[in-house]
Every structure is written in C-alpha cells, then in structure tokens.
Write an enzyme that holds these catalytic residues in place. Sequence first.
Site, PDB file in Angstrom:
ATOM      1  CE1 TYR A 188      -8.775  -5.188 -17.337  1.00 57.53           C
ATOM      2  CE2 TYR A 188      -8.038  -3.292 -16.053  1.00 57.53           C
ATOM      3  CZ  TYR A 188      -8.077  -4.662 -16.260  1.00 57.53           C
ATOM      4  OH  TYR A 188      -7.429  -5.507 -15.381  1.00 57.53           O
ATOM      5  CE  LYS A 192     -10.670  -6.595 -14.638  1.00 57.55           C
ATOM      6  NZ  LYS A 192     -10.913  -8.034 -14.380  1.00 57.55           N
TER       7      LYS A 192
END
Length: 315
Positions: A188, A192
């Site tokens: 993640y 990001k």
Amino acid sequence: VYGCCHSWKGRSMNVGNSSSLAGRVAIVTGGGRGLGREHCLLLAKEGAMVMVNDLGAKVDGSGADASPANDVVAEIKKMGGDAIANGENVADFAGAKRMIDAAIAKWGKLDILVLNAGILRDRMLANMDEAEWDAVINVHLKGTFAPARHAAAYWRDQSKKTGQPTKGRIIVTSSTSGLYGNVGQTNYGAAKAGIAAFAVIAARELKRFGVTVNALSPSAQTRMTEGLRELTPEQRAERDPAWVSPMVVYLCSEEAQDITGRVFQAGFGRIAILEGWRRGAEAKQTRDPREAGRLWREMWPKVRKNAGMDGIESD
C-alpha cells in the site's frame, strides 16, 4: 474551509449558478462510500454534475455491489443535483476509457477527475504473498494511471482543437503510509508513494494543456481504518471524512488554476502542504568506501530525520 462540511449534510443543496463548480463535470472513483462519497456530495453541492464510480467491492477488493454508488446518486438527486452511477473497474485500461467516455457522452465534456478508489491487503513483508502485492498495486497505481491517461488524452485533444487551456483537474489520492512509511503496508505504501510522484510528473506534463494535477493525503475514519483503535465520540467527529473534501473541491474549481504538482494533507484537524524530497547535506564524491562512510557520518548530524506517521521528525 472546515466549517462548510457539516452544515449542508442532510439539507437542501441549493445548487445554483453562484456555486463554485456550476456547470463542471466530475468523475469520482471509489465514490460510493467514505471519502469518495463525501467528495461526490460536496462536488454536487457546489454545482458539479457527478459520475459516482464504484465497484462496491470489499476492503480487500473482492466482490462487487452496485448499491453504494446508486445510493450516492440517489442522495445527490434528492438534494437537487445531477449524478449517474458507474461500475467500471478503474484498473482495467479499457474499462477506464469507457468510464471517461460515458461521462462525456452524458454531459458533453469532462472537467474533473478525482481518483479515490483503493483497497487494503496489509501484511508484514516477510509474510506477504504475490497476490497481496499485485492486487494493491493494481488497484492503486494502475487504477490511478488508467483513468488519468484517458482523461489526459481527452484534454490534450480539446486544447489542441480550441487553442485554449482546458482547466481540467486531476486529484489523486496518496497516503501518510506512502509519504511517511507505515509498518505492515509495503504494498500500500509503495503504491501511495508512487501516486504522489505520479502527481508531480503528470502536473509538469499536462500544464501546457491547462490541466492541474494534485495529490491528496487524507486523514479520516473510514471502513479502511475502522477497528484499528478505540475512538471517543469527539475523536470520531474530528476524523469525519467530510473534513477532507473542502480542499479537494477548492482544487477542482477554476480559481485553483495556479495550484499544481503539490501534495497536501487534510483531516484530523489540519490542512497541510507537504514538502517533497530535497537534497540535504552533501560532500564531494570519492572512490574509497571508507572515505565515503566517513563523509556520510559527518553529514548525518546535519540533516533532518525521516518523518514519523504524524509528519514530524521521528526519533
């Protein structure tokens, strides 16, 4: 900026020509719940026509349910706005183009693209499997690239056709996990961080067509963060996703034409502009590893430490 979020919830939207986004067309991915829902509602309140894109998947990306997007559309229409639902997979290149084309077919143009869709499959690095990595990278990174690519091509062609800047807007969604680093989220966080870099580069590429690109790092209590910690009613109120949307909506307005290539944080009681990587202390290069190490040790006390999850220098 904050105060407008809660005053309109559950009330008539009073959409009119005086609204900041009157006549503008917006797409919000992941618009059926949480942050995306709040973005859709406030965009509509400010006069935008909104496509609510959402697969209706679970937090891990599995399954599908059309009702979240349909519910947001119904809520917007009940309050006097104009909206349609869309169930395309943003990480599907052809599906992303169908989504862009559908908005243009419905309203004759596209002005705003808010890329908010995301999933979580948290795992410590030594235990993460390939599918958990691929799924998160696919939804976040490719799910940012694919719609943005097709929207960028549309705005490029419009600018060349008219000879005028388009005033197009792209808002992508980063995270403190990618900007500062959070344990258990290498997939993640990597996605990001990539999205933040995407915004900086895309902003430079699309500036000549009058398109701005900015990245949001939101701080809010949503189903992706539910259950991580016990919160008091006051803390929940501070973490309401509605606090995040005002800055998003402002950046979608024509007034924000001069703001591009920036990463900002909103929520948890603050709006902040983030500062990107910059070169710190430096020394003349050397071919000797021991000398390189000595120079590094001399420079180390002169530079700021990496930020913690609160955006401030860690110990």
